[in-house]
Design a protein around this motif. Structure first.
Motif, PDB file in Angstrom:
ATOM      1  N   LYS A 246       0.760  -8.985  -5.645  1.00 49.34           N
ATOM      2  CA  LYS A 246      -0.121  -9.296  -4.520  1.00 49.34           C
ATOM      3  C   LYS A 246      -0.923 -10.515  -4.785  1.00 49.34           C
ATOM      4  O   LYS A 246      -1.130 -10.802  -5.929  1.00 49.34           O
TER       5      LYS A 246
ATOM      6  N   ASP B 276      -0.376 -13.961  -7.609  1.00 48.05           N
ATOM      7  CA  ASP B 276      -0.061 -13.035  -8.617  1.00 48.05           C
ATOM      8  C   ASP B 276      -0.093 -13.361 -10.011  1.00 48.05           C
ATOM      9  O   ASP B 276       0.501 -14.495 -10.332  1.00 48.05           O
TER      10      ASP B 276
ATOM     11  N   THR C 290      -1.196  -8.122 -13.059  1.00 50.39           N
ATOM     12  CA  THR C 290       0.294  -8.596 -12.072  1.00 50.39           C
ATOM     13  C   THR C 290       0.420  -7.193 -11.365  1.00 50.39           C
ATOM     14  O   THR C 290       0.617  -6.161 -11.660  1.00 50.39           O
ATOM     15  N   ASP C 291       0.642  -7.618  -9.900  1.00 54.90           N
ATOM     16  CA  ASP C 291       0.739  -6.240  -8.883  1.00 54.90           C
ATOM     17  C   ASP C 291       1.600  -6.669  -7.776  1.00 54.90           C
ATOM     18  O   ASP C 291       1.862  -6.049  -6.718  1.00 54.90           O
TER      19      ASP C 291
END
Ligand code: AMP
Ligand code: MG
Length: 411
Positions: A351, A394, A348-349
């Motif tokens: 993006k 994401d 998860t980031d």
């Protein structure tokens, strides 16, 4: 410098809003293939232009074949490109080849295989009863004079070009191919085959981008490798703006101290510096450079890492080029909901990740993908042979057996 944080959809909307279709031009038919029609095409002629035979055989009056076998004199012969020297009378046959005009008086064709040639071809025995109109291609069967054959927006694929030739459309009004200047930037880049000095690498992006530009139907113009030198870069960019419809650069658009593309374009063009919420290809710049005639030429500043350059081109530059060239249909590559046969992992980031994957259609009719090797933005070798770009939202990725949306890179 303020950077605009955007989603990929927002970034593409910014670009597409500024890249409308180029002004139409008139070109010779042979030069139009791959372009998009700028206007409707109305046929001035019937196609076929006259009634003709669909087969090699004998032109007859169908009512003479009610009882078979039946023998008749062969009173003439007519080949494609010729015309019978006499009309057909009841009880007669005329030998006829595919595409030859129907002799007046005849209303059907008997296939040669259903006949016996008698007396050196001066007579024929017919074994088949035919009906009026059988194996006759009527004038205008394919296209009627005065009808609209194609509407504006049609892509001139090979068969479309064939039809245009068939209606004698010699000059075609099309949206032109965009002339696209491609240049790469960086003091470290070597493209002349010489041995690598300390810190130097082989140039790859320009080579790839020129090919990607050509592949999407535009005319790619090589503006070379430009050193990280502001004055030199400005000269090249201005020349590109004067001679091309679009400029595509790679490298020098991130936050490094020597990102001269950023420095020069910020000064001479109206640019939007973006951070797109995708991985790879986060840094992206788009803007307009006014040339000496006052035309505002779109500039795409793609990131330098080769995989980022590729993904950025696919998701942002290619749709814009296609729109400039008049395409109305899907501007991106063909997309499809695929099945992940292996897990497509990510963290998860915030993006959307675009993983390069291998895929093929399975016996179930679904497109199946597997992870595509190293995903680093400098690892072009693995990405180069990927068949699709998987759009992974994401989160923690797609489990084996899960569904994932992909763009087919081979379409
Ligand atoms: P930059 O965006 O200029 O900071 O470049 C990012 C990375 O991509 C660096 O490792 C560069 O050496 C590399 N790079 C930039 N342009 C090219 C190119 N044309 N060919 C290959 N690698 C490049
Ligand atoms: Mg650089």
């Amino acid at each position: 410098m303020d950077r605009l944080l955007v989603s990929i959809v927002e970034a593409r909307d910014i670009v597409l809003a500024e890249c409308g279709p180029l002004a139409p031009v008139t070109v010779a038919l042979a030069d139009s293939v791959g372009c998009v029609l700028a206007g409707d095409v109305i046929s001035p002629e019937d196609v076929p232009p006259f009634a003709n035979s669909a087969l090699d055989g004998y032109a007859v009056l169908a009512s003479d074949t009610t009882v078979v076998p039946v023998e008749m004199p062969v009173v003439a012969e007519v080949a494609a490109g010729a015309a019978a020297d006499r009309p057909l009378a009841a009880g007669e046959a005329i030998r006829i080849m595919t595409g030859a005009p129907m002799p007046p008086g005849a209303d059907a064709i008997v296939l040669v295989e259903r006949t016996d040639r008698l007396d050196d071809g001066s007579r024929v025995r017919i074994h088949e009863t035919v009906v009026s109109g059988q194996a006759v291609r009527n004038a205008g069967d394919d296209i009627r004079a005065g009808t609209t054959v194609f509407t504006a927006g049609t892509v001139i694929r090979p068969a479309v070009a064939g039809v245009l030739a068939s209606v004698n459309a010699q000059k075609i009004e099309v949206v032109p191919r965009a002339r696209v200047a491609v240049l790469s930037t960086g003091d470290e880049l070597i493209d002349d085959g010489s041995p690598l000095g300390p810190g130097q690498i082989r140039e790859s992006n320009k080579t790839m981008l020129l090919a990607l530009v050509s592949e999407c139907g535009a005319d790619a113009v090589d503006f070379g490798v430009v050193r990280d030198d502001e004055a030199a870069l400005e000269v090249v960019l201005r020349e590109a703006a004067d001679t091309c419809d679009v400029i595509v650069t790679s490298g020098g658009v991130s936050m490094g101290d020597f990102d001269v593309v950023k420095a020069v374009l910020s000064r001479i063009a109206e640019m939007q510096w973006m951070e797109v919420a995708i991985k790879p290809a986060k840094p992206f710049a788009f803007g307009r450079l006014r040339n000496t005639t006052g035309r505002r030429v779109p500039v795409f500043g793609l990131p330098g890492n080769p995989v980022s350059s590729l993904v950025s081109f696919e998701l942002l530059a290619r749709p814009a080029l296609r729109q400039m060239m008049g395409h109305r249909g899907p501007l991106l590559r063909q997309g499809i909901a695929a099945i992940a046969d292996s897990p497509l992992r990510r963290g998860t980031d915030g993006k959307v990740h675009y993983q390069r994957v291998h895929g093929e259609f399975g016996a179930d009719g679904r497109y199946h993908v597997t992870a595509g090797g190293p995903q680093g933005s400098h690892q072009l070798a693995a990405s180069a042979v990927a068949s699709a770009l998987a759009e992974i939202p994401d989160g923690d990725g797609v489990a084996a057996g899960g569904e994932v949306f992909v763009y087919l890179l081979t379409s």
